[in-house]
Design an enzyme around this catalytic site. Structure first.
Site, mmCIF file in Angstrom:
data_model
loop_
_atom_site.group_PDB
_atom_site.id
_atom_site.type_symbol
_atom_site.label_atom_id
_atom_site.label_comp_id
_atom_site.label_asym_id
_atom_site.label_seq_id
_atom_site.Cartn_x
_atom_site.Cartn_y
_atom_site.Cartn_z
ATOM 1 N N ASP A 29 0.874 -1.170 0.000
ATOM 2 C CA ASP A 29 0.000 0.000 0.000
ATOM 3 C C ASP A 29 0.916 1.226 0.000
ATOM 4 O O ASP A 29 2.108 1.076 -0.238
ATOM 5 C CB ASP A 29 -0.944 -0.057 1.212
ATOM 6 C CG ASP A 29 -2.259 0.678 0.965
ATOM 7 O OD1 ASP A 29 -2.221 1.734 0.308
ATOM 8 O OD2 ASP A 29 -3.316 0.210 1.436
ATOM 9 N N HIS B 257 1.594 1.600 -3.370
ATOM 10 C CA HIS B 257 0.638 2.457 -4.068
ATOM 11 C C HIS B 257 1.176 3.874 -4.232
ATOM 12 O O HIS B 257 0.409 4.803 -4.469
ATOM 13 C CB HIS B 257 -0.706 2.504 -3.320
ATOM 14 C CG HIS B 257 -1.465 1.211 -3.373
ATOM 15 N ND1 HIS B 257 -2.624 0.997 -2.652
ATOM 16 C CD2 HIS B 257 -1.230 0.063 -4.058
ATOM 17 C CE1 HIS B 257 -3.063 -0.239 -2.896
ATOM 18 N NE2 HIS B 257 -2.236 -0.811 -3.740
#
Ligand SMILES: *[C@@H]1O[C@H](CO)[C@@H](O)[C@H](O)[C@H]1NC(C)=O
Ligand SMILES: *[C@@H]1O[C@H](CO)[C@@H](O)[C@H](O)[C@H]1NC(C)=O
Ligand SMILES: *[C@@H]1O[C@H](CO)[C@@H](O)[C@H](O)[C@H]1NC(C)=O
Ligand SMILES: *[C@@H]1O[C@H](CO)[C@@H](O)[C@H](O)[C@H]1NC(C)=O
Ligand SMILES: *[C@@H]1O[C@H](CO)[C@@H](O)[C@H](O)[C@H]1NC(C)=O
Ligand SMILES: *[C@@H]1O[C@H](CO)[C@@H](O)[C@H](O)[C@H]1NC(C)=O
Ligand SMILES: *[C@@H]1O[C@H](CO)[C@@H](O)[C@H](O)[C@H]1NC(C)=O
Ligand SMILES: *[C@@H]1O[C@H](CO)[C@@H](O)[C@H](O)[C@H]1NC(C)=O
Ligand SMILES: *[C@@H]1O[C@H](CO)[C@@H](O)[C@H](O)[C@H]1NC(C)=O
Ligand SMILES: *[C@@H]1O[C@H](CO)[C@@H](O)[C@H](O)[C@H]1NC(C)=O
Ligand SMILES: *[C@@H]1O[C@H](CO)[C@@H](O)[C@H](O)[C@H]1NC(C)=O
Length: 442
Positions: free
Chosen positions: A252, A275
């Site tokens: 993430d 991410h």
């Protein structure tokens, strides 16, 4: 006869010793001393506050066998607060919630390891709970002037696997963050290896003048249930934070600037699998005003991620995104954000700006433009490649209206898609500041 008696005596003596000394310190590591690490090459706009040398030491013995060391650790902080060093050179288990928000001028020399017991029922009930994004914590550290250092050998193990397995059965499961700085004014966290957080690795909240450096963060699942969240660092209501020279392998955000993150520098990171280094998400809560301002993201590398540079804000309409993640309609602004010297290797998007976060219906986002404005955004010296996912598109900058997005600049950005003719999706803002971008509308 005599020999038998002697054996019996020895057995009795050993048994007595075992009772008298329940602490079995099998692994004692060399004690590490406080490193001299400064923000470099950039600081957050002011220098790191002076932190006087410490004058006493409190070494914490470990119970071993997965028994809870939290009470002993708490005790050591009480004894060594105001001028001491808590020495954590063994293998500890934390099985009960630990509130360390009273700290004042204390160091933590972590050359051992801290592992959180995976008693999910206990933690769901007893973890510290925060309203912001339903986040929870095993422990929280706050106060003033705290240096936590691991000399490259200290470990914080979030024991994430049982939590990721639990999430696969119950997506509402409240999974704790591995390390929360809550209300720390002046401090550093350096030289620690963090592994497998149940949720984010780190939250830096209500804090100022924080230096993070020389960290290694790794999250990896050992079965089919994927790692969940695992953000490297999230900053929230924090000012003057430097995060630098670290290696992150997660799933993430590598770093994420949440509401009210100001004067932040991120430099010298190598992120993989994430991410992106992300502003947001912001504008999630209608009643709140969110600010992210003066952020400098310099000399970083991002690989195998969904995004390299990312700005994500919620639209002006309520949106149901995930079971414990919904929102939209909140106002505020994102201003003066610079991404400079940034290498993109095989990321799906090199740049993503999105004012429709958490909402799948794009029509709704245009009907209800985001209440968050995004302005004074600089992309300077970005180079590298994207993955084949959106080929030939390499980036997407989609605003909900030109009133909500302005002063976007790009200079010397050279990103190549596998097919070679890189395109950028640009819409609803003035693109004249984007030098050399081949913009298409969708
Ligand atoms: C899922 O976890 C939450 C707490 O994190 C709990 O309140 C809820 O009862 C759990 N749901 C099920 C179906 O176990
Ligand atoms: C930050 O401070 C606010 C106000 O004191 C408090 O409500 C909140 O729990 C603190 N921590 C976080 C992570 O929000
Ligand atoms: C960039 O960061 C790397 C660490 O990832 C460091 O070795 C290098 O010196 C930095 N370069 C500059 C120009 O700051
Ligand atoms: C980097 O991330 C990718 C994608 O998540 C993963 O497959 C790979 O193992 C990671 N590589 C390294 C060197 O950690
Ligand atoms: C952010 O700061 C602004 C200005 O000080 C304040 O009005 C707002 O309530 C803060 N928001 C949060 C989420 O703390
Ligand atoms: C913008 O942010 C940078 C840090 O990235 C800072 O040096 C500069 O002073 C800020 N500009 C303004 C106008 O505040
Ligand atoms: C990207 O991921 C691949 C595997 O998917 C891995 O071999 C490679 O080392 C990763 N790149 C970096 C820079 O970590
Ligand atoms: C998206 O929102 C618009 C406006 O409310 C609505 O007319 C449309 O049916 C929605 N589309 C979908 C796929 O839900
Ligand atoms: C947020 O935006 C919506 C439409 O985009 C508007 O109706 C609403 O008044 C705005 N709310 C605030 C607090 O600005
Ligand atoms: C453009 O960026 C590259 C890195 O990709 C750098 O080597 C070069 O010096 C930059 N050019 C200018 C004119 O700044
Ligand atoms: C876009 O910005 C440029 C530079 O500020 C300006 O000259 C131009 O008129 C703007 N275009 C539109 C359509 O507003």
């Amino acid at each position: 006869m005599f020999r038998k008696a002697t054996e019996a005596t020895i057995v009795a003596i050993l048994a007595a010793l075992a009772i008298a000394t329940p602490v079995v310190d099998t692994h004692v590591n060399k004690v590490v001393s406080r490193p001299n690490i400064e923000p470099f090459p950039h600081n957050s706009g002011r220098t790191k506050p002076h932190s006087p040398p410490r004058t006493k030491e409190c070494t914490v013995a470990a119970l071993g066998g997965g028994k809870d060391d939290a009470p002993r650790i708490l005790d050591a902080f009480h004894k060594c607060n105001q001028g001491g060093t808590v020495i954590l050179d063994r293998q500890y288990t934390i099985a009960t919630a630990l509130d360390l928000t009273f700290l004042d001028s204390v160091d933590v020399a972590l050359s051992g390891s801290i592992k959180f017991a995976a008693d999910i029922d206990y933690w769901v009930e007893n973890s510290f709970k925060y309203a912001f994004q339903s986040s929870t914590a095993f422990w929280k550290i706050g106060g003033r002037d705290v240096n936590i250092y691991g000399g490259g050998v200290g470990v914080i193990d979030g024991n994430g696997q049982p939590w990721w397995d639990g999430f696969a059965r119950n997506s509402s499961l409240l999974r704790p963050i591995s390390l929360v700085l809550d209300g720390l004014q002046g401090g550093s966290v350096t030289g620690i290896r963090m592994i497998n957080p149940p949720n984010w690795f780190n939250l830096i909240a209500n804090s100022s003048d924080i230096l993070i450096s020389d960290m290694v963060l790794t999250a990896k699942s050992s079965n089919k249930n994927s790692v969940k969240n695992s953000d490297g660092w999230d900053t929230y209501r924090s000012d003057h934070v430097v995060i630098q020279n670290s290696v992150i392998d997660n799933t993430d955000d590598c770093v994420s600037f949440k509401p009210n993150s100001t004067n932040i520098v991120v430099q010298g990171l190598r992120c993989n699998g994430s991410h992106g280094i992300s502003v947001g998400s912001l504008g999630q809560y209608v009643e709140q005003y969110d600010i992210v301002e003066n952020v400098y993201i310099y000399n970083n590398t991002m690989s195998n991620a969904s995004d390299a540079a990312r700005i994500k804000v919620w639209p002006g309409v309520h949106s149901e995104f995930q079971p414990i993640l919904s929102g939209g309609g909140g106002s505020g602004y994102v201003k003066n954000i610079t991404y400079e010297k940034y290498e993109s290797i095989n990321n799906d998007w090199a740049i993503e700006v999105n004012q429709c976060y958490g909402q799948s219906n794009k029509t709704l986002c245009e009907l209800y433009p985001s209440n968050m404005t995004i302005s004074d955004i600089y992309f300077i010296d970005l180079w590298g490649t994207t993955s084949s996912k959106h080929d030939p598109k390499v980036g997407t900058l989609v605003c909900s209206s030109p009133e909500q997005c302005y002063n976007f600049y790009a200079k010397n950005v050279s990103i190549t898609s596998p097919k070679g003719n890189s395109k950028w999706v640009c819409s609803n803002f003035n693109t004249s500041g984007l030098e050399g971008f081949d913009c298409i509308s969708g």
